[in-house]
Design a protein around this motif. Structure first.
Motif, mmCIF file in Angstrom:
data_model
loop_
_atom_site.group_PDB
_atom_site.id
_atom_site.type_symbol
_atom_site.label_atom_id
_atom_site.label_comp_id
_atom_site.label_asym_id
_atom_site.label_seq_id
_atom_site.Cartn_x
_atom_site.Cartn_y
_atom_site.Cartn_z
ATOM 1 N N VAL A 58 36.808 34.615 8.927
ATOM 2 C CA VAL A 58 35.451 34.088 9.068
ATOM 3 C C VAL A 58 34.992 34.286 10.508
ATOM 4 O O VAL A 58 35.737 34.020 11.462
ATOM 5 C CB VAL A 58 35.403 32.598 8.700
ATOM 6 C CG1 VAL A 58 34.037 31.996 9.026
ATOM 7 C CG2 VAL A 58 35.723 32.406 7.221
ATOM 8 N N GLN A 59 33.761 34.757 10.670
ATOM 9 C CA GLN A 59 33.161 34.906 11.982
ATOM 10 C C GLN A 59 31.844 34.135 12.030
ATOM 11 O O GLN A 59 31.327 33.709 10.991
ATOM 12 C CB GLN A 59 32.914 36.384 12.308
ATOM 13 C CG GLN A 59 34.188 37.236 12.283
ATOM 14 C CD GLN A 59 33.924 38.673 12.696
ATOM 15 O OE1 GLN A 59 33.807 38.983 13.873
ATOM 16 N NE2 GLN A 59 33.831 39.550 11.715
ATOM 17 N N PHE A 60 31.308 33.955 13.221
ATOM 18 C CA PHE A 60 29.999 33.311 13.331
ATOM 19 C C PHE A 60 29.224 33.950 14.481
ATOM 20 O O PHE A 60 29.790 34.636 15.337
ATOM 21 C CB PHE A 60 30.133 31.794 13.534
ATOM 22 C CG PHE A 60 30.653 31.381 14.893
ATOM 23 C CD1 PHE A 60 29.771 31.074 15.927
ATOM 24 C CD2 PHE A 60 32.018 31.267 15.140
ATOM 25 C CE1 PHE A 60 30.241 30.678 17.177
ATOM 26 C CE2 PHE A 60 32.499 30.868 16.383
ATOM 27 C CZ PHE A 60 31.601 30.582 17.407
ATOM 28 N N VAL A 61 27.913 33.726 14.477
ATOM 29 C CA VAL A 61 27.042 34.270 15.517
ATOM 30 C C VAL A 61 26.799 33.188 16.562
ATOM 31 O O VAL A 61 26.338 32.083 16.237
ATOM 32 C CB VAL A 61 25.706 34.754 14.934
ATOM 33 C CG1 VAL A 61 24.778 35.243 16.046
ATOM 34 C CG2 VAL A 61 25.950 35.871 13.916
ATOM 35 N N ARG A 62 27.122 33.493 17.810
ATOM 36 C CA ARG A 62 26.920 32.524 18.887
ATOM 37 C C ARG A 62 25.434 32.273 19.118
ATOM 38 O O ARG A 62 24.640 33.217 19.208
ATOM 39 C CB ARG A 62 27.543 33.050 20.183
ATOM 40 C CG ARG A 62 29.047 33.121 20.162
ATOM 41 C CD ARG A 62 29.610 33.773 21.406
ATOM 42 N NE ARG A 62 29.193 33.104 22.639
ATOM 43 C CZ ARG A 62 29.640 33.433 23.844
ATOM 44 N NH1 ARG A 62 30.521 34.417 23.980
ATOM 45 N NH2 ARG A 62 29.222 32.783 24.914
ATOM 46 N N PRO A 63 25.025 31.020 19.218
ATOM 47 C CA PRO A 63 23.600 30.744 19.442
ATOM 48 C C PRO A 63 23.124 31.108 20.844
ATOM 49 O O PRO A 63 21.932 31.311 21.062
ATOM 50 C CB PRO A 63 23.500 29.232 19.199
ATOM 51 C CG PRO A 63 24.883 28.701 19.462
ATOM 52 C CD PRO A 63 25.820 29.788 19.032
ATOM 53 N N PRO A 71 36.414 32.984 15.542
ATOM 54 C CA PRO A 71 37.030 31.822 16.182
ATOM 55 C C PRO A 71 38.503 31.689 15.820
ATOM 56 O O PRO A 71 38.908 32.009 14.701
ATOM 57 C CB PRO A 71 36.229 30.645 15.604
ATOM 58 C CG PRO A 71 35.823 31.120 14.244
ATOM 59 C CD PRO A 71 35.583 32.599 14.390
ATOM 60 N N PHE A 72 39.302 31.223 16.783
ATOM 61 C CA PHE A 72 40.679 30.850 16.475
ATOM 62 C C PHE A 72 41.027 29.627 17.302
ATOM 63 O O PHE A 72 40.343 29.299 18.284
ATOM 64 C CB PHE A 72 41.654 32.012 16.685
ATOM 65 C CG PHE A 72 41.930 32.385 18.122
ATOM 66 C CD1 PHE A 72 43.154 32.114 18.707
ATOM 67 C CD2 PHE A 72 40.969 33.049 18.879
ATOM 68 C CE1 PHE A 72 43.428 32.482 20.017
ATOM 69 C CE2 PHE A 72 41.227 33.422 20.193
ATOM 70 C CZ PHE A 72 42.462 33.133 20.761
ATOM 71 N N LEU A 106 36.965 37.686 19.989
ATOM 72 C CA LEU A 106 37.538 36.418 19.564
ATOM 73 C C LEU A 106 37.073 35.298 20.494
ATOM 74 O O LEU A 106 36.681 35.551 21.637
ATOM 75 C CB LEU A 106 39.061 36.491 19.560
ATOM 76 C CG LEU A 106 39.736 37.081 18.301
ATOM 77 C CD1 LEU A 106 39.312 38.512 18.050
ATOM 78 C CD2 LEU A 106 41.258 36.999 18.418
ATOM 79 N N MET A 107 37.127 34.070 19.996
ATOM 80 C CA MET A 107 36.820 32.917 20.838
ATOM 81 C C MET A 107 37.836 31.824 20.567
ATOM 82 O O MET A 107 37.982 31.352 19.441
ATOM 83 C CB MET A 107 35.406 32.399 20.594
ATOM 84 C CG MET A 107 35.079 31.171 21.442
ATOM 85 S SD MET A 107 33.338 30.667 21.395
ATOM 86 C CE MET A 107 32.638 31.852 22.541
ATOM 87 N N ALA A 116 35.953 33.306 25.408
ATOM 88 C CA ALA A 116 35.726 34.558 24.693
ATOM 89 C C ALA A 116 36.720 35.610 25.167
ATOM 90 O O ALA A 116 37.006 35.720 26.358
ATOM 91 C CB ALA A 116 34.299 35.053 24.910
ATOM 92 N N LEU A 117 37.231 36.385 24.222
ATOM 93 C CA LEU A 117 38.129 37.502 24.520
ATOM 94 C C LEU A 117 37.536 38.746 23.875
ATOM 95 O O LEU A 117 37.445 38.847 22.644
ATOM 96 C CB LEU A 117 39.534 37.232 23.974
ATOM 97 C CG LEU A 117 40.327 36.126 24.681
ATOM 98 C CD1 LEU A 117 41.599 35.804 23.904
ATOM 99 C CD2 LEU A 117 40.676 36.542 26.104
#
Length: 247
Positions: A58-63, A71-72, A106-107, A116-117
């Protein structure tokens, strides 16, 4: 198999959060990144069947910058709280997660640490290379400093940065200034001023730091940076240095 206990990773993360100065933060961040490879981390996966031999995350868009991140989490509790029972959770070593997700951003602990990576940083960690430590310099408007073009050789540094920024269209221009400040101008460093789109500022700070950390030999002076958007006025200090990238 993870060999760094979760408790040890949590201790390192807490030390990084509470570091009193930049040197302490640098040391603890390096320890965190190294430990992540051999720690158990947690990530979100969609509910439902998955084709054999594949895994979806699962990923998400940073606001804040509209970047898509994966995310991990350093502990299961954070992963569960962030999932809100809407997605599944998988556990694996950080190294395995990095290998499976190469090419993604990744975050770590997005609701707490928000580290953030970016893909080049993931590759560096897997190769056993340190990421370096990045600082952004904020000169006070009423601060008096000395500024001049670099008095040290910067050819290797300039060539490396030009090659990086050529691959990064968000960078519009780059300036380099030698700054002298403090008592008797005893503090001397190189200041990089990057003209960059605001949504890409974090990425360029990370990638520039990684590039600086890879230079051999390193520059003879410490290097720090600040970012300015194309819509902002150029900092006066830039007129006392050199423009090494852009037009």
């Amino acid at each position: 198999m993870a060999t760094v206990p979760t408790s040890q990773l949590q201790t390192l993360l807490e030390a990084a959060r509470s570091a009193a100065n930049s040197e302490g933060r640098r040391q603890t961040e390096e320890a965190v990144f190294k430990a992540l490879l051999d720690s158990t981390v947690y990530a979100h996966v969609p509910h439902g069947p998955v084709p054999p031999g594949r895994i979806r995350f699962v990923q998400f868009v940073r606001p804040d910058n509209q970047q898509t991140v994966l995310p991990f989490f350093s502990d299961r509790k954070q992963a569960e709280e962030a999932s809100a029972l809407k997605v599944g959770i998988v556990a694996m070593s950080g190294r395995r997660l990095f290998e499976l997700t190469q090419g993604a951003t990744l975050m770590l602990n997005p609701n707490l640490d928000r580290v953030a990576l970016y893909p080049p940083e993931i590759s560096a960690l897997l190769a056993g290379r340190p990421l370096g430590f990045f600082t952004q310099e904020k000169l006070q408007q009423d601060e008096t400093v000395g500024a001049c073009p670099p008095t040290i050789s910067t050819e290797t540094l300039v060539l490396a940065l030009r090659a990086l920024f050529t691959r990064e269209p968000a960078v519009r221009a780059g300036y380099m200034v030698e700054v002298h400040r403090g008592a008797n101008d005893a503090e001397v460093f190189l200041l990089l001023v990057l003209i960059v789109m605001p949504e890409s500022e974090e990425r360029l700070v990370h990638l520039t730091t990684l590039e600086l950390n890879s230079l051999s030999p390193p520059p003879d002076l410490p290097v720090t940076m600040t970012c300015v958007t194309p819509n902002e006025p150029l900092l006066d200090i830039c007129h006392h240095g050199i423009q090494f990238y852009g037009t």
